[in-house]
Motif scaffolding. Structure first.
Motif, short mmCIF file in Angstrom:
data_model
loop_
_atom_site.label_atom_id
_atom_site.label_comp_id
_atom_site.label_asym_id
_atom_site.label_seq_id
_atom_site.Cartn_x
_atom_site.Cartn_y
_atom_site.Cartn_z
N GLU A 49 -8.20 -2.89 -110.28
CA GLU A 49 -8.75 -1.53 -110.27
C GLU A 49 -9.27 -1.14 -111.66
O GLU A 49 -10.35 -0.55 -111.79
CB GLU A 49 -7.69 -0.55 -109.78
CG GLU A 49 -7.31 -0.78 -108.34
CD GLU A 49 -5.88 -0.39 -107.99
OE1 GLU A 49 -5.54 -0.52 -106.79
OE2 GLU A 49 -5.11 0.03 -108.87
N ALA A 50 -8.52 -1.47 -112.70
CA ALA A 50 -8.94 -1.17 -114.07
C ALA A 50 -10.21 -1.94 -114.42
O ALA A 50 -11.12 -1.39 -115.05
CB ALA A 50 -7.83 -1.50 -115.05
N SER A 51 -10.28 -3.20 -113.99
CA SER A 51 -11.47 -4.01 -114.24
C SER A 51 -12.69 -3.40 -113.57
O SER A 51 -13.78 -3.34 -114.17
CB SER A 51 -11.27 -5.44 -113.75
OG SER A 51 -10.27 -6.08 -114.50
N GLU A 52 -12.52 -2.95 -112.33
CA GLU A 52 -13.63 -2.33 -111.60
C GLU A 52 -14.10 -1.04 -112.27
O GLU A 52 -15.29 -0.78 -112.36
CB GLU A 52 -13.24 -2.06 -110.15
CG GLU A 52 -13.09 -3.31 -109.32
CD GLU A 52 -12.53 -3.06 -107.93
OE1 GLU A 52 -12.26 -1.89 -107.57
OE2 GLU A 52 -12.36 -4.04 -107.19
N LEU A 53 -13.16 -0.23 -112.74
CA LEU A 53 -13.52 1.04 -113.38
C LEU A 53 -14.28 0.84 -114.69
O LEU A 53 -15.11 1.67 -115.04
CB LEU A 53 -12.26 1.86 -113.67
CG LEU A 53 -11.68 2.67 -112.53
CD1 LEU A 53 -10.36 3.31 -112.97
CD2 LEU A 53 -12.65 3.75 -112.08
N SER A 56 -14.83 -4.65 -116.88
CA SER A 56 -14.22 -5.53 -117.87
C SER A 56 -13.34 -6.57 -117.18
O SER A 56 -12.85 -6.34 -116.09
CB SER A 56 -13.33 -4.73 -118.83
OG SER A 56 -14.05 -3.72 -119.46
N MET A 57 -13.12 -7.66 -117.86
CA MET A 57 -12.18 -8.66 -117.39
C MET A 57 -10.85 -8.47 -118.11
O MET A 57 -10.83 -8.18 -119.30
CB MET A 57 -12.70 -10.08 -117.67
CG MET A 57 -13.91 -10.48 -116.84
SD MET A 57 -13.58 -10.51 -115.07
CE MET A 57 -12.29 -11.73 -114.98
N ILE A 58 -9.77 -8.63 -117.36
CA ILE A 58 -8.44 -8.56 -117.96
C ILE A 58 -7.78 -9.92 -117.75
O ILE A 58 -7.42 -10.27 -116.63
CB ILE A 58 -7.59 -7.43 -117.35
CG1 ILE A 58 -8.27 -6.08 -117.60
CG2 ILE A 58 -6.17 -7.46 -117.91
CD1 ILE A 58 -7.58 -4.91 -116.94
N ASP A 59 -7.67 -10.67 -118.84
CA ASP A 59 -7.09 -12.01 -118.77
C ASP A 59 -5.76 -12.12 -119.51
O ASP A 59 -5.15 -13.18 -119.52
CB ASP A 59 -8.08 -13.03 -119.34
CG ASP A 59 -9.34 -13.16 -118.50
OD1 ASP A 59 -9.22 -13.15 -117.25
OD2 ASP A 59 -10.43 -13.26 -119.08
N SER A 60 -5.34 -11.03 -120.16
CA SER A 60 -4.11 -11.07 -120.94
C SER A 60 -3.59 -9.64 -121.12
O SER A 60 -4.34 -8.68 -120.94
CB SER A 60 -4.38 -11.68 -122.32
OG SER A 60 -5.20 -10.79 -123.09
N GLU A 65 -4.39 -3.83 -122.77
CA GLU A 65 -4.22 -2.75 -123.74
C GLU A 65 -5.57 -2.15 -124.14
O GLU A 65 -5.71 -0.92 -124.23
CB GLU A 65 -3.48 -3.27 -124.98
CG GLU A 65 -2.03 -3.60 -124.72
CD GLU A 65 -1.36 -4.29 -125.89
OE1 GLU A 65 -2.00 -4.48 -126.95
OE2 GLU A 65 -0.18 -4.64 -125.75
N ILE A 66 -6.55 -2.99 -124.35
CA ILE A 66 -7.90 -2.52 -124.72
C ILE A 66 -8.51 -1.71 -123.59
O ILE A 66 -9.06 -0.62 -123.81
CB ILE A 66 -8.80 -3.73 -125.11
CG1 ILE A 66 -8.27 -4.36 -126.40
CG2 ILE A 66 -10.25 -3.29 -125.23
CD1 ILE A 66 -8.87 -5.73 -126.70
N LEU A 71 -9.76 3.56 -120.85
CA LEU A 71 -9.58 4.48 -119.73
C LEU A 71 -8.92 5.79 -120.17
O LEU A 71 -9.22 6.85 -119.63
CB LEU A 71 -8.74 3.82 -118.62
CG LEU A 71 -9.45 2.74 -117.80
CD1 LEU A 71 -8.44 1.99 -116.95
CD2 LEU A 71 -10.55 3.36 -116.96
N ALA A 72 -8.04 5.71 -121.15
CA ALA A 72 -7.36 6.91 -121.64
C ALA A 72 -8.32 7.87 -122.35
O ALA A 72 -7.98 9.03 -122.56
CB ALA A 72 -6.21 6.52 -122.57
N GLN A 73 -9.50 7.41 -122.68
CA GLN A 73 -10.50 8.30 -123.26
C GLN A 73 -11.07 9.25 -122.22
O GLN A 73 -11.63 10.29 -122.57
CB GLN A 73 -11.62 7.49 -123.92
CG GLN A 73 -11.16 6.71 -125.13
CD GLN A 73 -12.23 5.78 -125.67
OE1 GLN A 73 -13.35 5.70 -125.15
NE2 GLN A 73 -11.89 5.06 -126.72
#
Length: 157
Positions: A49-53, A56-60, A65-66, A71-73
């Motif tokens: 879900e974070a990647s779709e928003l 970005s790719m999340i591999d670690s 964290e990045i 998203l927190a912005q």
């Protein structure tokens, strides 16, 4: 989001009017308004879900964290779940990685719901966000140890 989006938007508006805390678990993933994201406190998302928003790719955990910081912005706070790799919490005070509880995994069905429910309950009873994430981690860890979405009822969170 398994109820009509219009209902969630109305609830978000009402919670904001009453100075409440709107917890948005963006599961299953769907497109929501920028306004709804902006009042989420927290926005709860998994890696997909974070990647779709964010496209970005999340591999670690570092990638998470990045992405959570980004998203927190646009949300008051973000909780990004990483399954066995724990949870990343991001808000105006920074980003923190909270490790998972190591347990034997039988079935992940319902783990996200258990996590989100325990987190929301902990927030409602006065815990801070990191403490609420801890409650969510315990509930999710308990949920994955059983087949199906409902562990034995003798447990109390």
């Amino acid at each position: 989001l398994e109820i009509p989006l219009a209902v969630v938007e109305d609830v978000a508006d009402e919670v904001e009017k009453r100075n409440g805390r709107f917890v948005l678990n963006l599961s299953p993933s769907t497109t929501v308004s920028v306004r709804m994201l902006s009042i989420a406190d927290p926005l709860i998302v998994n890696e997909t879900e974070a990647s779709e928003l964010t496209n970005s790719m999340i591999d670690s955990p570092r990638d998470a964290e990045i992405v959570a910081a980004r998203l927190a912005q646009s949300s008051r706070s973000v909780v990004l779940t990483l399954g066995g790799n724990g949870v990343v919490v991001a808000d105006s005070s920074g980003v923190q990685h909270v490790p998972a509880v190591r347990v034997p995994v039988v079935d992940t069905t319902g783990a996200g719901d258990a996590f989100a429910g325990a987190l929301a309950a902990a927030l409602a009873t006065g815990h801070d966000l990191v403490g609420a994430v801890g409650a969510g981690i315990v509930a999710g860890a308990e949920a994955v140890q059983y087949v199906g979405a409902q562990p034995p009822r003798h447990r109390r969170w």
